[in-house]
Scaffold this motif. Sequence first.
Motif, short mmCIF file in Angstrom:
data_model
loop_
_atom_site.label_atom_id
_atom_site.label_comp_id
_atom_site.label_asym_id
_atom_site.label_seq_id
_atom_site.Cartn_x
_atom_site.Cartn_y
_atom_site.Cartn_z
N MET A 1 24.97 82.80 76.47
CA MET A 1 25.57 82.62 75.14
C MET A 1 26.56 81.46 75.18
SD MET A 1 27.59 85.35 72.70
CE MET A 1 29.03 85.54 73.74
N TYR A 2 26.42 80.53 74.23
CA TYR A 2 27.31 79.38 74.14
C TYR A 2 28.48 79.73 73.22
CZ TYR A 2 28.64 74.44 74.20
OH TYR A 2 29.30 73.26 74.41
N LYS A 3 29.69 79.49 73.70
CA LYS A 3 30.90 79.81 72.92
C LYS A 3 31.62 78.52 72.54
CE LYS A 3 32.10 84.41 74.64
NZ LYS A 3 33.23 85.22 75.15
N SER A 4 32.29 78.56 71.39
CA SER A 4 33.11 77.42 70.99
C SER A 4 34.20 77.88 70.03
CB SER A 4 32.26 76.33 70.33
OG SER A 4 31.62 76.83 69.17
N GLY A 5 35.22 77.07 69.90
CA GLY A 5 36.30 77.43 68.99
C GLY A 5 37.44 76.43 69.03
N PHE A 6 38.33 76.58 68.04
CA PHE A 6 39.47 75.68 67.87
C PHE A 6 40.75 76.40 68.25
CE2 PHE A 6 36.09 74.02 65.36
CZ PHE A 6 36.25 72.64 65.36
N ILE A 7 41.55 75.75 69.09
CA ILE A 7 42.79 76.36 69.59
C ILE A 7 43.96 75.44 69.22
CG2 ILE A 7 44.05 77.10 71.65
CD1 ILE A 7 40.55 76.84 72.37
N ALA A 8 44.91 75.95 68.46
CA ALA A 8 46.10 75.18 68.08
C ALA A 8 47.19 75.40 69.13
CB ALA A 8 46.59 75.60 66.71
N ILE A 46 39.09 67.70 73.56
CA ILE A 46 37.84 68.44 73.61
C ILE A 46 37.43 68.69 75.06
CG2 ILE A 46 35.41 68.45 72.88
CD1 ILE A 46 36.50 66.14 70.85
N LEU A 47 37.34 69.97 75.41
CA LEU A 47 36.92 70.37 76.76
C LEU A 47 35.53 70.98 76.66
CD1 LEU A 47 37.58 70.78 79.77
CD2 LEU A 47 38.62 72.98 79.17
N THR A 48 34.54 70.28 77.21
CA THR A 48 33.15 70.74 77.15
C THR A 48 32.71 71.24 78.51
OG1 THR A 48 32.70 69.11 75.41
CG2 THR A 48 30.80 70.11 76.51
N MET A 49 32.25 72.49 78.53
CA MET A 49 31.72 73.11 79.74
C MET A 49 30.22 73.33 79.56
SD MET A 49 34.65 76.06 80.14
CE MET A 49 36.38 75.68 80.18
N GLN A 53 32.54 75.04 74.47
CA GLN A 53 33.33 73.88 74.08
C GLN A 53 34.62 74.37 73.43
OE1 GLN A 53 32.21 70.91 70.84
NE2 GLN A 53 31.89 69.66 72.68
N LEU A 54 35.75 73.99 74.04
CA LEU A 54 37.06 74.36 73.53
C LEU A 54 37.70 73.14 72.91
CD1 LEU A 54 36.35 76.25 76.07
CD2 LEU A 54 38.77 76.77 76.12
N ILE A 55 38.07 73.25 71.64
CA ILE A 55 38.68 72.13 70.93
C ILE A 55 40.15 72.46 70.71
CG2 ILE A 55 38.59 70.67 68.89
CD1 ILE A 55 35.55 72.62 69.32
N PHE A 56 41.01 71.81 71.48
CA PHE A 56 42.45 72.03 71.41
C PHE A 56 43.08 71.04 70.43
CE2 PHE A 56 41.12 73.17 75.73
CZ PHE A 56 41.61 74.47 75.83
N THR A 57 44.09 71.48 69.71
CA THR A 57 44.84 70.58 68.84
C THR A 57 46.31 70.61 69.25
OG1 THR A 57 43.33 70.99 67.01
CG2 THR A 57 45.41 69.95 66.48
N ASP A 58 46.76 69.48 69.80
CA ASP A 58 48.19 69.32 70.12
C ASP A 58 48.90 68.96 68.83
OD1 ASP A 58 50.62 68.84 71.35
OD2 ASP A 58 50.08 66.81 71.97
N VAL A 163 40.79 83.57 80.04
CA VAL A 163 41.19 84.52 79.00
C VAL A 163 40.81 83.97 77.62
CG1 VAL A 163 43.15 85.68 77.90
CG2 VAL A 163 43.06 85.49 80.40
N THR A 164 41.00 82.68 77.42
CA THR A 164 40.65 82.05 76.15
C THR A 164 39.16 82.19 75.86
OG1 THR A 164 42.45 80.44 76.40
CG2 THR A 164 40.69 79.88 74.84
N LEU A 165 38.33 81.95 76.87
CA LEU A 165 36.87 82.07 76.70
C LEU A 165 36.48 83.49 76.29
CD1 LEU A 165 35.64 79.91 79.71
CD2 LEU A 165 35.18 79.47 77.30
N HIS A 166 37.19 84.47 76.82
CA HIS A 166 36.91 85.87 76.49
C HIS A 166 37.09 86.13 74.99
CE1 HIS A 166 36.72 90.22 76.90
NE2 HIS A 166 37.87 90.31 76.25
N TYR A 167 38.06 85.43 74.37
CA TYR A 167 38.36 85.64 72.95
C TYR A 167 37.46 84.83 72.01
CZ TYR A 167 42.56 88.47 73.68
OH TYR A 167 43.43 89.49 74.01
N LEU A 168 36.87 83.76 72.52
CA LEU A 168 36.05 82.91 71.66
C LEU A 168 34.71 83.57 71.33
CD1 LEU A 168 36.59 79.29 73.03
CD2 LEU A 168 37.64 80.37 71.03
#
Length: 295
Positions: A1-8, A46-49, A53-58, A163-168
């Motif tokens: 399963m491919y996961k992705s999401g936006f993290i502020a 953008i962190l792609t595994m 794919q985790l998209i962080f916003t600083d 832990v972040t991946l677990h929530y996405l």
Amino acid sequence: MYKSGFIAIIGRPNAGKSTLLNALLEEKVAITSPKPQTTRDNVMGILTMSDAQLIFTDTPGIHKPHHQLGKHLNRNAYTAIAEADINYVIIDVTKPFGKGDEFLLSRLQGSEVPTFLIVNKIDQLPKEKLIHELMQWQTRFVFAEIIPISALKKENLDQLLQVTLHYLKEGVQYFPETMVTDHNESFQVAEIIREKVLYKTEEEIPHSVAVVTEAMEPYDNRIDIRALIIVERQSQKGILIGKQGAMIRSVRLDAQKELKRKFGKRVELELYVRVEKNWRNRSHKLMQLGYGDNE
């Protein structure tokens, strides 16, 4: 399963948001400095595994604004919060809890997305003091997770990602694998120059500076760049140029050096300084410099 999401990544000024983003990506996409309000724009990393794919916003540090620019910075942070799948609230654990923290937590009340407390700079506190601080923070807000880290020393970042991946949730790949940030080279050049100014100047000058990349001409073996540094007062211009041009030359050489590493070729950088009185309170000028919005 491919996961992705936006993290502020949100927090008070100087909590370590940009340092955390750069550490997670293992690449510098956001400038850092000891000065508050170093970050002015939402900077996406953008962190792609292979399976996510985790998209962080600083985001800019949330603070009590004293001018139109400050209000714009806060709005940037609030937009990122509203659009996030997860909120990272990052704190400098060496600093006492204050009204700024209280205000930030009040903005998150009622949010339906998971909020992580990222306790930064754990390397700077004795273990007993750290445990005490963690217990205090647990009483202030219902956090989905509390994760102690050191962004500078890259401690515990693997656990944070796990832990972040677990929530996405299951999702699509939003950006190409090779893309690390949403900002173009012109923006990144201006930010690198502004970072050098922040490190070399004191008092009011860092907050009064804006940088615009006016031209970039690439050649086979070099890039020619022309950039404009804007300040609010004639006295600031004098300080920034320095005696016999020493300060502006120092800024130029440091920026040139970093830009050479970034582009992998020689960089010829020209810098100009111009006074734009009270630009941080002028909506039209803020729009021109890319800081304004329609609100």
